[in-house]
Design an enzyme around this catalytic site. Structure first.
Site, short mmCIF file in Angstrom:
data_model
loop_
_atom_site.label_atom_id
_atom_site.label_comp_id
_atom_site.label_asym_id
_atom_site.label_seq_id
_atom_site.Cartn_x
_atom_site.Cartn_y
_atom_site.Cartn_z
N LYS A 230 0.83 -1.21 0.00
CA LYS A 230 0.00 0.00 0.00
C LYS A 230 0.87 1.26 0.00
O LYS A 230 2.06 1.21 0.32
CB LYS A 230 -0.92 0.02 1.23
CG LYS A 230 -0.18 0.11 2.55
CD LYS A 230 -1.14 0.10 3.72
CE LYS A 230 -0.37 0.23 5.04
NZ LYS A 230 -1.27 0.22 6.21
N ARG B 93 -10.75 0.12 13.77
CA ARG B 93 -10.60 0.91 12.55
C ARG B 93 -11.47 0.31 11.45
O ARG B 93 -12.36 0.96 10.92
CB ARG B 93 -9.13 0.97 12.12
CG ARG B 93 -8.89 1.83 10.88
CD ARG B 93 -7.41 1.95 10.56
NE ARG B 93 -6.80 0.67 10.20
CZ ARG B 93 -5.50 0.52 9.94
NH1 ARG B 93 -4.67 1.55 10.04
NH2 ARG B 93 -5.02 -0.67 9.61
N TYR C 60 15.14 31.90 5.43
CA TYR C 60 13.89 32.64 5.36
C TYR C 60 13.44 33.08 6.75
O TYR C 60 13.55 32.34 7.73
CB TYR C 60 12.78 31.78 4.74
CG TYR C 60 12.90 31.60 3.24
CD1 TYR C 60 12.93 32.71 2.39
CD2 TYR C 60 12.97 30.34 2.69
CE1 TYR C 60 13.02 32.55 1.03
CE2 TYR C 60 13.07 30.16 1.31
CZ TYR C 60 13.09 31.28 0.49
OH TYR C 60 13.19 31.12 -0.87
#
Length: 282
Positions: free
Chosen positions: A49, A144, A271
């Site tokens: 997956k 789940r 930054y």
């Protein structure tokens, strides 16, 4: 014309990128073999997956396609479709949710689907067109996916009432196998072992029982199962606090240093000038 184009421009198109991600075939095979050697009485199902955990769905599948595995695990029907179109031949289980359209229109050989809750099962029983192979997922505590234990008798009755639903496997999932406290995991195992007795009596077609993930492999001798899923362990990470297989990382990222400079003390960097060098810094 295309051949002429390739002859002229292909040599110029060769290019060495500054950053490379390298995936090692030998490491993937080694890791699978580590699990197979440690638990020879079990078959293993590589989990592919999420683009094979970022390692390349098709690439990893092709490396392992001829290995002695139970089946490949994917999350979506799309991933199964990609693998078949790439020529991957091993059995595939879609463990995530699949729509009725995907299930009914699937023409891929040796691809099975998971039944992940009672409402999906009711929809399947009502809408299934062709005989289809499924793995019945049971919720033993992770909450789940899976048929909750209280709905199992109803699920069995629904399946038995529809001959198009063929149950080839049963599975569940550990919630805390990588935790240091075994109490919850032991309770899941006890619940699973009890349920497998019921499932074996209900369905003679079941070939595969699988509960363990990578960390759960440690508990395999205690589990009524014949398959274990190996996900993150396949890619070189041992997540169990109780045993240590000799796994090898299957991926590395390499680059080159393009610039080095020395910054005086007090200068700010980057930054939003969020860092200030406290001393002269390379």
């Amino acid at each position: 014309m295309q051949k002429i184009f390739n002859k002229i421009f292909a040599p110029r198109a060769k290019y060495q990128p500054l950053i490379e991600v390298r995936v090692f075939k030998d490491a993937l095979q080694h890791n699978l073999h580590e699990f197979q050697t440690a638990y020879p009485e079990f078959k293993f199902a590589p989990v592919l997956k999420s683009n094979a955990y970022g390692h390349g769905l098709v690439e990893v599948a092709k490396i392992l396609d001829k290995e002695n595995i139970a089946f490949f695990m994917v999350d979506s029907f799309f991933e199964a479709l990609v693998l078949r179109r790439a020529g991957v031949r091993a059995k595939i289980l879609v463990l995530g949710y699949a729509t009725m359209e995907q299930i009914n229109k699937c023409r891929l050989k040796n691809v099975s689907f998971a039944i992940i809750d009672i409402e999906q099962l009711k929809n399947i029983a009502k809408s299934l067109i062709n005989k289809t192979i499924f793995h019945l997922k049971i919720d033993t505590g992770m909450h789940r996916q899976g048929i909750i234990v209280e709905d199992l008798e109803q699920a069995i009755a629904i399946i038995k009432s529809n001959p198009k639903i063929v149950i080839e496997g049963a599975c569940s999932h550990f919630a805390d196998a990588d935790g240091s406290n075994q109490t919850f995991t032991k309770a899941q195992i006890a619940k699973w072992n009890e349920l497998t007795i019921k499932l074996k009596k209900a369905f003679s077609t079941i070939r595969y029982f699988h509960l363990s993930n990578t960390a759960g492999a440690f508990f395999l001798p205690e589990i009524n199962a014949n398959v274990a899923r190996v996900g993150i362990g396949l890619y070189g990470f041992n997540t169990s606090p109780f045993h240590s297989l000799q796994l090898k990382p299957a991926l590395e990222m390499v680059s080159i240093i393009t610039s080095i400079k020395t910054i005086p003390a007090g200068d700010k960097i980057g930054y939003n000038v969020t860092y200030t060098a406290e001393r002269k810094t390379k």
